[in-house]
Every structure is written in structure tokens, then in C-alpha cells.
Design a protein around this motif. Sequence first.
Motif, PDB file in Angstrom:
ATOM      1  N   GLY A 126       0.787  -1.223   0.000  1.00 10.56           N
ATOM      2  CA  GLY A 126       0.000   0.000   0.000  1.00 10.56           C
ATOM      3  C   GLY A 126       0.820   1.274   0.000  1.00 10.56           C
ATOM      4  O   GLY A 126       0.304   2.343  -0.361  1.00 10.56           O
ATOM      5  N   ILE A 127       2.106   1.191   0.394  1.00  8.53           N
ATOM      6  CA  ILE A 127       2.911   2.405   0.516  1.00  8.53           C
ATOM      7  C   ILE A 127       4.116   2.437  -0.417  1.00  8.53           C
ATOM      8  O   ILE A 127       4.724   3.494  -0.586  1.00  8.53           O
ATOM      9  N   ASP A 128       4.461   1.306  -1.030  1.00  7.88           N
ATOM     10  CA  ASP A 128       5.692   1.237  -1.825  1.00  7.88           C
ATOM     11  C   ASP A 128       5.346   0.736  -3.231  1.00  7.88           C
ATOM     12  O   ASP A 128       5.056  -0.445  -3.427  1.00  7.88           O
ATOM     13  N   ARG A 129       5.385   1.641  -4.199  1.00 11.07           N
ATOM     14  CA  ARG A 129       4.985   1.307  -5.563  1.00 11.07           C
ATOM     15  C   ARG A 129       6.030   0.500  -6.315  1.00 11.07           C
ATOM     16  O   ARG A 129       5.807   0.128  -7.471  1.00 11.07           O
ATOM     17  N   ARG A 130       7.153   0.195  -5.686  1.00 10.43           N
ATOM     18  CA  ARG A 130       8.100  -0.718  -6.313  1.00 10.43           C
ATOM     19  C   ARG A 130       7.542  -2.136  -6.357  1.00 10.43           C
ATOM     20  O   ARG A 130       7.988  -2.957  -7.166  1.00 10.43           O
ATOM     21  N   VAL A 131       6.577  -2.447  -5.499  1.00  7.83           N
ATOM     22  CA  VAL A 131       5.955  -3.763  -5.481  1.00  7.83           C
ATOM     23  C   VAL A 131       4.957  -3.840  -6.636  1.00  7.83           C
ATOM     24  O   VAL A 131       4.016  -3.052  -6.709  1.00  7.83           O
ATOM     25  N   LYS A 132       5.144  -4.810  -7.532  1.00  9.44           N
ATOM     26  CA  LYS A 132       4.296  -4.928  -8.715  1.00  9.44           C
ATOM     27  C   LYS A 132       3.284  -6.064  -8.609  1.00  9.44           C
ATOM     28  O   LYS A 132       2.408  -6.179  -9.475  1.00  9.44           O
ATOM     29  N   ALA A 133       3.407  -6.915  -7.598  1.00 13.09           N
ATOM     30  CA  ALA A 133       2.415  -7.954  -7.320  1.00 13.09           C
ATOM     31  C   ALA A 133       2.636  -8.411  -5.891  1.00 13.09           C
ATOM     32  O   ALA A 133       3.782  -8.509  -5.435  1.00 13.09           O
ATOM     33  N   VAL A 134       1.542  -8.710  -5.183  1.00 14.21           N
ATOM     34  CA  VAL A 134       1.674  -9.044  -3.762  1.00 14.21           C
ATOM     35  C   VAL A 134       0.776 -10.221  -3.418  1.00 14.21           C
ATOM     36  O   VAL A 134      -0.336 -10.355  -3.946  1.00 14.21           O
ATOM     37  N   VAL A 135       1.289 -11.088  -2.537  1.00 16.08           N
ATOM     38  CA  VAL A 135       0.527 -12.208  -1.990  1.00 16.08           C
ATOM     39  C   VAL A 135       0.562 -12.108  -0.469  1.00 16.08           C
ATOM     40  O   VAL A 135       1.641 -12.058   0.135  1.00 16.08           O
ATOM     41  N   SER A 136      -0.605 -12.074   0.132  1.00 10.93           N
ATOM     42  CA  SER A 136      -0.749 -12.037   1.589  1.00 10.93           C
ATOM     43  C   SER A 136      -1.426 -13.321   2.022  1.00 10.93           C
ATOM     44  O   SER A 136      -2.593 -13.565   1.703  1.00 10.93           O
ATOM     45  N   GLN A 137      -0.694 -14.162   2.763  1.00 11.63           N
ATOM     46  CA  GLN A 137      -1.182 -15.487   3.161  1.00 11.63           C
ATOM     47  C   GLN A 137      -1.533 -15.505   4.639  1.00 11.63           C
ATOM     48  O   GLN A 137      -0.734 -15.100   5.483  1.00 11.63           O
ATOM     49  N   VAL A 138      -2.721 -15.985   4.949  1.00 11.26           N
ATOM     50  CA  VAL A 138      -3.281 -16.098   6.312  1.00 11.26           C
ATOM     51  C   VAL A 138      -2.880 -14.918   7.205  1.00 11.26           C
ATOM     52  O   VAL A 138      -2.324 -15.098   8.291  1.00 11.26           O
ATOM     53  N   PRO A 139      -3.176 -13.674   6.781  1.00 10.82           N
ATOM     54  CA  PRO A 139      -2.718 -12.523   7.563  1.00 10.82           C
ATOM     55  C   PRO A 139      -3.622 -12.204   8.748  1.00 10.82           C
ATOM     56  O   PRO A 139      -4.852 -12.305   8.646  1.00 10.82           O
ATOM     57  N   PRO A 140      -3.050 -11.799   9.885  1.00  9.53           N
ATOM     58  CA  PRO A 140      -3.853 -11.164  10.925  1.00  9.53           C
ATOM     59  C   PRO A 140      -4.051  -9.704  10.517  1.00  9.53           C
ATOM     60  O   PRO A 140      -3.094  -8.933  10.464  1.00  9.53           O
ATOM     61  N   VAL A 141      -5.253  -9.322  10.207  1.00  9.51           N
ATOM     62  CA  VAL A 141      -5.478  -8.006   9.598  1.00  9.51           C
ATOM     63  C   VAL A 141      -5.754  -6.920  10.623  1.00  9.51           C
ATOM     64  O   VAL A 141      -5.743  -5.731  10.288  1.00  9.51           O
ATOM     65  N   SER A 142      -5.986  -7.305  11.875  1.00 15.72           N
ATOM     66  CA  SER A 142      -6.235  -6.323  12.929  1.00 15.72           C
ATOM     67  C   SER A 142      -5.541  -6.747  14.209  1.00 15.72           C
ATOM     68  O   SER A 142      -5.924  -7.748  14.831  1.00 15.72           O
ATOM     69  N   GLY A 143      -4.520  -5.993  14.614  1.00 16.08           N
ATOM     70  CA  GLY A 143      -3.821  -6.307  15.844  1.00 16.08           C
ATOM     71  C   GLY A 143      -4.698  -6.162  17.071  1.00 16.08           C
ATOM     72  O   GLY A 143      -4.604  -6.966  18.016  1.00 16.08           O
ATOM     73  N   SER A 144      -5.569  -5.157  17.076  1.00 10.36           N
ATOM     74  CA  SER A 144      -6.422  -4.964  18.248  1.00 10.36           C
ATOM     75  C   SER A 144      -7.394  -6.124  18.410  1.00 10.36           C
ATOM     76  O   SER A 144      -7.625  -6.601  19.536  1.00 10.36           O
ATOM     77  N   MET A 145      -7.948  -6.620  17.306  1.00 11.35           N
ATOM     78  CA  MET A 145      -8.845  -7.766  17.398  1.00 11.35           C
ATOM     79  C   MET A 145      -8.081  -9.035  17.766  1.00 11.35           C
ATOM     80  O   MET A 145      -8.562  -9.848  18.559  1.00 11.35           O
ATOM     81  N   ALA A 146      -6.891  -9.203  17.190  1.00 12.21           N
ATOM     82  CA  ALA A 146      -6.085 -10.379  17.526  1.00 12.21           C
ATOM     83  C   ALA A 146      -5.729 -10.382  19.003  1.00 12.21           C
ATOM     84  O   ALA A 146      -5.768 -11.434  19.669  1.00 12.21           O
ATOM     85  N   PHE A 147      -5.373  -9.217  19.538  1.00 13.72           N
ATOM     86  CA  PHE A 147      -5.029  -9.118  20.954  1.00 13.72           C
ATOM     87  C   PHE A 147      -6.220  -9.536  21.819  1.00 13.72           C
ATOM     88  O   PHE A 147      -6.063 -10.289  22.794  1.00 13.72           O
ATOM     89  N   LYS A 148      -7.397  -9.076  21.457  1.00 15.09           N
ATOM     90  CA  LYS A 148      -8.583  -9.427  22.237  1.00 15.09           C
ATOM     91  C   LYS A 148      -8.886 -10.924  22.177  1.00 15.09           C
ATOM     92  O   LYS A 148      -9.421 -11.495  23.126  1.00 15.09           O
ATOM     93  N   GLU A 149      -8.540 -11.544  21.047  1.00 14.89           N
ATOM     94  CA  GLU A 149      -8.794 -12.977  20.898  1.00 14.89           C
ATOM     95  C   GLU A 149      -7.740 -13.826  21.602  1.00 14.89           C
ATOM     96  O   GLU A 149      -8.034 -14.943  22.048  1.00 14.89           O
ATOM     97  N   LEU A 150      -6.516 -13.294  21.708  1.00 12.86           N
ATOM     98  CA  LEU A 150      -5.430 -14.068  22.295  1.00 12.86           C
ATOM     99  C   LEU A 150      -5.306 -13.874  23.805  1.00 12.86           C
ATOM    100  O   LEU A 150      -4.793 -14.747  24.509  1.00 12.86           O
ATOM    101  N   ILE A 151      -5.753 -12.714  24.307  1.00  7.96           N
ATOM    102  CA  ILE A 151      -5.641 -12.396  25.731  1.00  7.96           C
ATOM    103  C   ILE A 151      -7.030 -12.433  26.354  1.00  7.96           C
ATOM    104  O   ILE A 151      -7.959 -11.779  25.865  1.00  7.96           O
ATOM    105  N   ARG A 152      -7.189 -13.192  27.427  1.00 12.28           N
ATOM    106  CA  ARG A 152      -8.486 -13.292  28.093  1.00 12.28           C
ATOM    107  C   ARG A 152      -8.982 -11.920  28.510  1.00 12.28           C
ATOM    108  O   ARG A 152      -8.214 -11.066  28.971  1.00 12.28           O
TER     109      ARG A 152
END
Length: 306
Positions: A126-152
Motif C-alpha cells: 500500500g505504501i511502496d509502488r516498487r511492489v508490482k504484485a503481492v501475496v498475503s497469506q493467512v494474515p492477521p489483519v487487525s492487531g487490536s482484534m487479535a489481541f482481544k482474541e489471544l488475551i483473556r
Amino acid sequence: MAREDIEFTAQGTTLHGWFYPAEGATGEAPCVVLQHGFSGVKEMYLDSYAELFQAAGLACLVYDHPGFGASDAVPGCPRLEIDPWQQVRFVQHAITYAQSRPEVDAERIGLWGSSYAGGHALVVAGIDRRVKAVVSQVPPVSGSMAFKELIRIDRWAEMDAVFAAERRARLAGAEPSMLPVVTTDPAGAAALPTPDAYEWCTTTAQQRAPEWRNEVTLLSMEFLRGYEPGRWAPLIAPTPLLMIVAPLDRLADGQLATQVYEEALHPKKLVLIPGGHFDAYHGPGFECSAPPARDWFVEHLLDKRV
């Protein structure tokens, strides 16, 4: 084809990795930069992806994040600290190094990231136009949501106090507090407190990456909580985006990742794979995740010049 052990230096830090020359190339070839997630190191199956891409005519650069595996830590930063924005900057340094190699066409750079680095792939694309194709595999897309799911939930307020105390202690010169990445104790504290994380990390480390360490700094979890890579998805276009998502992923919420995919603009493609977060790396899961990534890079980097 053989791979080459490489190193490159940026921000006073030397990173170590592997370079895979493109099979069958007679001139400059496109290059895919690959990086692992969270505390992972390159020996944890990144060679499998690089070899598949290499056989298709793509050069590959694989490396360890700063402070992990064979790579040095950034001066003034402890080893085993996962600072996502620091890692994002070093993805960009890795792209620069790849572009500097005589075997590489600097105008045809691809980016592949898995798990936490799948999030980095979204940000960098999203920030570096040198990248001409991208693959994102099983990404955690929200740290705040991941934190809530991982921490009681009953420990959220406690963690605020713990993070504040850790910052004060480190300012005073204390060594960083460490946290296990995985654990067998259902009530124990760990960065990735799920049974599949323990099984995959320990088995893979034993079989492929004996130098992997089962610990990260405590502040790595505070950094996770503030990291929202999914918000960068709408900024990736017109760079072609492939997201590989496991809907049953219970470590990096697969359903949330598909929502982020819907927010991205075209050109884009979504591949849904069976299993959980770690099944993509080997066996039947690899056969579902790796060929679509290879084909995406072949289509957008090898079959046409950009």
C-alpha cells in the motif's frame, strides 16, 4: 538450482538470508521477496515456497527479520522483539537489496508474506509502488482484534499496567521481559496460546529450525495491539493483490481477513484454503496455498513486463 547465502546491511543492521536465481533465466528476472510471520525464521518452510517460485522462472530473496534467526538486531533494540513497523521498514530495505542484484529486473518485484508478514505485505504494497504484485497469506489483519482474541478479557486491564511497568523498567536500563511464544499450559501466558501454534512451532523447530527461540519480548504484544495492517488494503490498487485465507483460521481470524479482502480494490483475487492457520505450509495445505501464489507472480511479473 542452488541457492546463495546472502547478507545485506541497512540502518546499521546486517540481515542474512538466501537468494534463489530464477531457473532458466537468460537475463534479468523478476524477483519475489519472502518473509515469515511473528517469530518465524526462514528455515520454517520458506525454502519450499522459494523453490517452487524459482522453478517457475522467478528469482527469490528470503531473509530473517532483524533480531531473529541469523539476522542481527537493530542497534539499540533487543533481539526477539517484534516491532511490526520496524519489520515493514526492513521489508523495504530487502526490496532495495533485491533490486541491486544484477540478476534481477528492478521493475518486476513481487512481495510474499505469511501470517504476521502477510499483514506486512498489505502495508508495504500500500505504501511502496516498487511492489508490482503481492501475496498475503493467512494474515492477521487487525492487531487490536487479535489481541482481544489471544488475551483473556479479564486480563486486558492488567496488561495495560504490565506494559506501562515494562516501559518504565526498560527506560531505567532493565533487560526486556520475555514471554513464551507458545505453551502447553491452557492457563499459561504465551504470545500464541493455541494448541495448533504449539504443535506447529515446536515440531517445525525440531525438524527444520533448531535455532528458533520460544520467546519474544513482552512489548511485542503491545506492538501487536496497535498494528492494523488491514486498513492499508484499499490503498494497494492498482498493484495486483492475492489474498490466501483459511476461513477456519482461529489464530489470525480468517473471516475477518475475507472482510478486508472485500475492502481492497481491483485487481485482486481471493483463494480460500482448508485447515487452520498453520496448515498452509506443508502437505495438502501447501498444495493449496503455494501454486496459486506462484501462478499470481507468473501472471503479473513473468508473463508481462510492467
